[in-house]
Enzyme design. Structure first.
Site, PDB file in Angstrom:
ATOM      1  N   CYS A 200      46.541 -66.157  -4.868  1.00  0.00           N
ATOM      2  CA  CYS A 200      47.494 -66.081  -4.049  1.00  0.00           C
ATOM      3  C   CYS A 200      47.418 -64.702  -3.377  1.00  0.00           C
ATOM      4  O   CYS A 200      48.185 -64.318  -2.601  1.00  0.00           O
ATOM      5  CB  CYS A 200      49.065 -65.929  -4.880  1.00  0.00           C
ATOM      6  SG  CYS A 200      49.471 -64.383  -5.668  1.00  0.00           S
ATOM      7  N   CYS A 213      48.827 -62.172 -12.830  1.00  0.00           N
ATOM      8  CA  CYS A 213      49.098 -62.109 -11.436  1.00  0.00           C
ATOM      9  C   CYS A 213      50.593 -61.694 -11.555  1.00  0.00           C
ATOM     10  O   CYS A 213      51.304 -62.306 -12.394  1.00  0.00           O
ATOM     11  CB  CYS A 213      49.006 -63.203 -10.436  1.00  0.00           C
ATOM     12  SG  CYS A 213      49.456 -62.883  -8.836  1.00  0.00           S
ATOM     13  N   CYS A 216      52.225 -64.775  -9.154  1.00  0.00           N
ATOM     14  CA  CYS A 216      52.238 -66.432  -9.162  1.00  0.00           C
ATOM     15  C   CYS A 216      51.855 -66.393 -10.696  1.00  0.00           C
ATOM     16  O   CYS A 216      51.874 -65.635 -11.423  1.00  0.00           O
ATOM     17  CB  CYS A 216      51.153 -67.071  -8.319  1.00  0.00           C
ATOM     18  SG  CYS A 216      49.387 -66.719  -8.706  1.00  0.00           S
ATOM     19  N   ASP A 333      20.374 -52.707   3.377  1.00  0.00           N
ATOM     20  CA  ASP A 333      21.477 -51.482   3.316  1.00  0.00           C
ATOM     21  C   ASP A 333      21.775 -51.140   2.033  1.00  0.00           C
ATOM     22  O   ASP A 333      21.826 -51.802   1.211  1.00  0.00           O
ATOM     23  CB  ASP A 333      22.400 -52.382   3.966  1.00  0.00           C
ATOM     24  CG  ASP A 333      23.702 -51.368   4.442  1.00  0.00           C
ATOM     25  OD1 ASP A 333      23.907 -50.438   3.625  1.00  0.00           O
ATOM     26  OD2 ASP A 333      24.363 -51.532   5.190  1.00  0.00           O
TER      27      ASP A 333
HETATM   28 ZN    ZN Z   1      48.619 -64.978  -7.765  1.00  0.00          ZN
END
Ligand code: ZN
Length: 409
Positions: A200, A213, A216, A333
């Site tokens: 999310c 998280c 969520c 790079d």
């Molecule tokens: Zn989440």
């Protein structure tokens, strides 16, 4: 094994001939050219060569060559194993590896991260091992997320058993696409690419190896295999001392994944460990080469996470030579050098060389790490007194040093 169709037999044989010619004319080990010739003659060759074998694919940003080697070394106790030992990790390399061990009932293939969906779809491998995902040279977090999403879709389309590191949120997210996952807590040292929830985009809360998280339901899956210091704890709760010859935490993590993988092939940790402990170096990594009374231990580090792993292995009491190039395989790079925290090197003699030594020198200067700039690797070695020396080099710098000082193995 069942017989290959005639066309595939021919393609495979001609590919091997091309590889032999390539070796004979001094153009490398020939595995890529041989595979290309085979695929040109029979585009379906990889699928046909993989059929009827028990196949494991190994992919990650770091550690895939070593983990492939560890799994192979353990599985050899069960029978012949086909493998791409030289890191030719795209389909032509896979064709060559399988083609050169046609009767092998087992196969372990290192797969470039970007090719994993294609190779999984083609080979229908029974087992896939996923260890870590982080930025590699010029990749950035967004591109890594896109790659994880491709893995997730590919795994959702198969009934493959996935052996995955649950401590890496991106890997865990990719693996939850699969219906069959064995979770391994193998740790995660480099966290700069996983502060956000892959599901999310919300912030990830972290405590030790655990993560969840804040916004969520996505959180770290519960592992059935756990790396705990020098030990691995198996799903029955039994503790196994690793005692590897390969150094460092990253290799213990690779070994934990390898033990869980070979268990899926029916090999118990007690037997598997005998194979794991036989591995002393992998394609020159961790090898020591001698020059004028100096013992140089070679560590390969291709990206920020790899440098952290190399710092973990390097001995703080020894001088260290850092060599950085920026040729094609390294990424031209060198801005990724700014992602690494070099302060751990303070207090030891640091010598800097390679084509892009000045980029690294500026970075060390800003980090307050004293160093000496050298025009060549040989000069850096000569500056130091006889004794042990650690060397960290990125891809082509590492190969140059091996060619000049070491021997191919
Ligand atoms: Zn989440």
């Amino acid at each position: 094994m069942s017989q290959l169709p005639l066309r595939a037999q021919l393609a495979s044989a001609l590919g091997r001939t091309a590889a032999t010619l390539s070796r004979a004319t001094g153009r490398g080990d020939g595995s890529v050219i041989g595979g290309r010739v085979g695929l040109m003659l029979e585009p379906d060759l990889l699928r046909q060569l993989a059929a009827d074998r028990r196949l494991a694919l190994v992919s990650a940003t770091n550690g895939k060559t070593t983990t492939t080697r560890l799994i192979t070394s353990a599985l050899r106790q069960l029978g012949e194993v086909a493998t791409n030992a030289f890191g030719a990790n795209m389909p032509a390399g896979h064709v060559s590896a399988l083609s050169s061990a046609k009767e092998a009932p087992y196969a372990v293939l290192e797969v470039d991260e970007k090719y994993l969906p294609e190779v999984l779809d083609t080979t229908q491998a029974g087992v896939v091992c996923l260890m870590n995902l982080s930025r590699d040279q010029m990749d950035r977090a967004g591109e890594i997320w896109l790659l994880a999403q491709k893995w997730r879709r590919a795994l959702a389309a198969q009934s493959t058993l996935v052996i995955a590191n649950c401590d890496d949120p991106l890997v865990a997210w990719a693996a939850t696409g699969s219906a069959r996952v064995t979770w391994v807590s193998a740790g995660q040292r480099w966290r700069e690419d996983s502060w956000c929830c892959p599901e999310c985009g919300g912030p990830l809360d972290r405590k030790g190896v655990d993560w969840a998280c804040r916004e969520c339901a996505f959180r770290r899956p519960t592992p059935s295999w756990v790396l705990d210091g020098e030990d691995v704890i198996d799903p029955r709760g039994q503790r196994w001392r690793l005692d590897l010859q390969l150094p460092g935490q990253a290799n213990r993590a690779n070994a934990a994944i390898a033990l869980a993988t070979v268990a899926a092939f029916g090999l118990e940790p007690g037997h598997a460990l005998l194979g794991l402990r036989e591995v002393t170096s992998v394609a020159g990594r961790y090898t020591t080469v001698e020059r004028d009374g100096r013992s140089l231990r070679l560590l390969l580090a291709k990206n920020p996470a790899g440098w952290l792993e190399a710092f973990d292995v390097a001995d703080p009491s020894l001088p260290i030579i850092l060599s950085v190039n920026a040729q094609g395989p390294d990424g031209r790079d060198t801005s990724w050098l700014w992602d690494i925290d070099y302060r751990i090197l303070r207090g030891r003699p640091v010598l800097v060389t390679g084509e892009r030594s000045r980029d690294l020198a500026l970075r060390l200067y800003v980090a307050g790490v004293p160093f000496q700039l050298c025009e060549s690797f040989g000069q850096a070695v000569a500056v130091l007194p006889p004794g042990r020396i650690d060397v960290i080099a990125n891809y082509t710098a590492f190969q140059q040093i091996r060619t000049e000082f070491g021997r191919a193995e």
